[in-house]
Design a protein around this motif. Structure first.
Motif, PDB file in Angstrom:
ATOM      1  N   VAL A  47      42.821  45.473  41.087  1.00 16.06           N
ATOM      2  CA  VAL A  47      42.580  44.188  41.751  1.00 16.06           C
ATOM      3  C   VAL A  47      43.025  43.038  40.861  1.00 16.06           C
ATOM      4  N   ALA A  48      42.671  43.109  39.573  1.00 16.01           N
ATOM      5  CA  ALA A  48      43.024  42.031  38.646  1.00 16.01           C
ATOM      6  C   ALA A  48      44.539  41.874  38.527  1.00 16.01           C
ATOM      7  N   VAL A  49      45.257  42.993  38.437  1.00 15.81           N
ATOM      8  CA  VAL A  49      46.718  42.933  38.326  1.00 15.81           C
ATOM      9  C   VAL A  49      47.326  42.376  39.613  1.00 15.81           C
ATOM     10  N   ILE A  94      47.753  39.736  46.315  1.00 17.52           N
ATOM     11  CA  ILE A  94      46.604  39.484  47.178  1.00 17.52           C
ATOM     12  C   ILE A  94      45.989  38.156  46.755  1.00 17.52           C
ATOM     13  N   GLU A  95      45.103  37.639  47.573  1.00 16.83           N
ATOM     14  CA  GLU A  95      44.436  36.376  47.267  1.00 16.83           C
ATOM     15  C   GLU A  95      42.933  36.569  47.286  1.00 16.83           C
ATOM     16  N   LEU A  96      42.240  35.714  46.539  1.00 10.98           N
ATOM     17  CA  LEU A  96      40.783  35.743  46.577  1.00 10.98           C
ATOM     18  C   LEU A  96      40.319  35.366  47.971  1.00 10.98           C
ATOM     19  N   SER A  97      39.462  36.210  48.546  1.00 13.28           N
ATOM     20  CA  SER A  97      38.991  35.936  49.908  1.00 13.28           C
ATOM     21  C   SER A  97      37.728  35.094  49.868  1.00 13.28           C
ATOM     22  N   MET A 110      37.839  44.534  46.181  1.00 15.93           N
ATOM     23  CA  MET A 110      37.395  43.272  45.601  1.00 15.93           C
ATOM     24  C   MET A 110      36.028  42.860  46.150  1.00 15.93           C
ATOM     25  N   GLN A 111      35.732  43.294  47.379  1.00 11.65           N
ATOM     26  CA  GLN A 111      34.433  42.998  47.989  1.00 11.65           C
ATOM     27  C   GLN A 111      33.357  44.004  47.595  1.00 11.65           C
ATOM     28  N   GLY A 112      33.738  44.979  46.764  1.00 14.41           N
ATOM     29  CA  GLY A 112      32.769  45.957  46.287  1.00 14.41           C
ATOM     30  C   GLY A 112      32.550  47.139  47.212  1.00 14.41           C
ATOM     31  N   LYS A 152      51.273  52.226  41.372  1.00 14.14           N
ATOM     32  CA  LYS A 152      52.260  51.149  41.478  1.00 14.14           C
ATOM     33  C   LYS A 152      51.973  50.012  40.495  1.00 14.14           C
ATOM     34  N   LEU A 153      50.692  49.698  40.322  1.00 14.75           N
ATOM     35  CA  LEU A 153      50.307  48.577  39.468  1.00 14.75           C
ATOM     36  C   LEU A 153      50.056  48.993  38.024  1.00 14.75           C
ATOM     37  N   GLU A 154      50.197  50.299  37.741  1.00 17.07           N
ATOM     38  CA  GLU A 154      49.949  50.842  36.404  1.00 17.07           C
ATOM     39  C   GLU A 154      48.549  50.464  35.922  1.00 17.07           C
ATOM     40  N   ALA A 155      47.589  50.574  36.832  1.00 17.87           N
ATOM     41  CA  ALA A 155      46.198  50.255  36.515  1.00 17.87           C
ATOM     42  C   ALA A 155      45.435  51.534  36.200  1.00 17.87           C
ATOM     43  N   ILE A 156      44.396  51.401  35.387  1.00 21.12           N
ATOM     44  CA  ILE A 156      43.634  52.577  34.984  1.00 21.12           C
ATOM     45  C   ILE A 156      42.375  52.770  35.819  1.00 21.12           C
TER      46      ILE A 156
END
Length: 243
Positions: free
Chosen positions: A231-233, A240-243, A192-194, A221-225
């Motif tokens: 991160v969005a899922v 997780i939370e926005l830091s 998320m921090q790049g 686990k999150l079925e993300a592509i």
């Protein structure tokens, strides 16, 4: 890609992640029309079967005429274009695919009668936890291929596929069904921090190869592509939370 296209694309991708109902999924196509013009659209979840062509598990009529859907359904399962699509899932421009693969004259005439002279077919293969691939068909007013349209489709369709599978393939997720380790959560925060895989390996103190393994497991686990979608899922599920 221009700034306006990028912002519109990000809005649609965010909508794919948040999508929880069929009507919300349909609205994603209306937003897509703001990026490039198309006249009719439908979406299919299915798989190829060597005996009967294509097995359609779910058909969503977004904006095609009901009569066209009724009459074209049988052709959809038997056509060479559908069979090849559920093998490769690559983008195809209808007129070029017809010349290469051949299509029943009745289906071509039916499509023309309903104003669907040309367009694109594109989709994605099965997700790790979902057994079906997708096919998205969009008719366009032009008879020429458009590089910008094709680039946008290539970028957005994997996210539409993700949303489509969650809605109609019986794989809705809630936070109770996903467990992430402390390291996996740390990695998501760093993504998320790049941070790159190399950056994360230095920060956490593990090898870059191990980082990539954890990233793979998180996406599975999150079925993300991809990483941004993971991160969005995770944010949507409260993992997780926005830091």
């Amino acid at each position: 890609m221009c700034h306006a296209d990028a912002l519109a694309l990000l809005e649609i991708i965010d909508g794919c992640v948040r999508c929880k109902a069929e009507e919300e999924f349909r609205r994603l196509f209306w937003k897509l029309q703001g990026l490039f013009p198309f006249e009719h659209a439908c979406a299919v979840l299915g798989r190829r079967d060597d005996r009967c062509g294509v097995i359609v598990e779910h058909f969503l009529n977004v904006s095609c005429g009901e009569r066209f859907v009724r009459e074209a359904g049988d052709y959809l399962q038997r056509s060479a274009l559908s069979r090849e699509h559920f093998t490769s899932y690559r983008l195809k421009f209808w007129s070029e695919a017809r010349r290469r693969l051949g299509q029943p004259r009745e289906l071509v005439s039916l499509a023309v009668d309903f104003g669907m002279r040309d367009g694109y077919t594109i989709g994605s293969g099965p997700l790790p936890a979902a057994p079906h691939g997708s096919m998205f068909c969009l008719s366009v007013p032009t008879v020429r291929r458009d590089e910008r349209t094709e680039t946008l489709l290539e970028l957005v369709v994997p996210h539409l596929h993700f949303a489509f599978c969650r809605l109609f393939d019986g794989h809705r997720r809630d936070a109770g069904g996903v467990a992430l380790s402390t390291v996996e959560k740390d990695i998501l925060q760093l993504i998320m921090q790049g941070k790159s895989s190399w950056d994360m390996s230095v920060i956490i103190g593990i090898s870059e190869r191990t980082v990539n393994y954890h990233v793979y497991k998180v996406m599975e686990k999150l079925e993300a592509i991809n990483r941004p979608q993971a991160v969005a899922v995770a944010l949507r599920l409260g993992l997780i939370e926005l830091s």
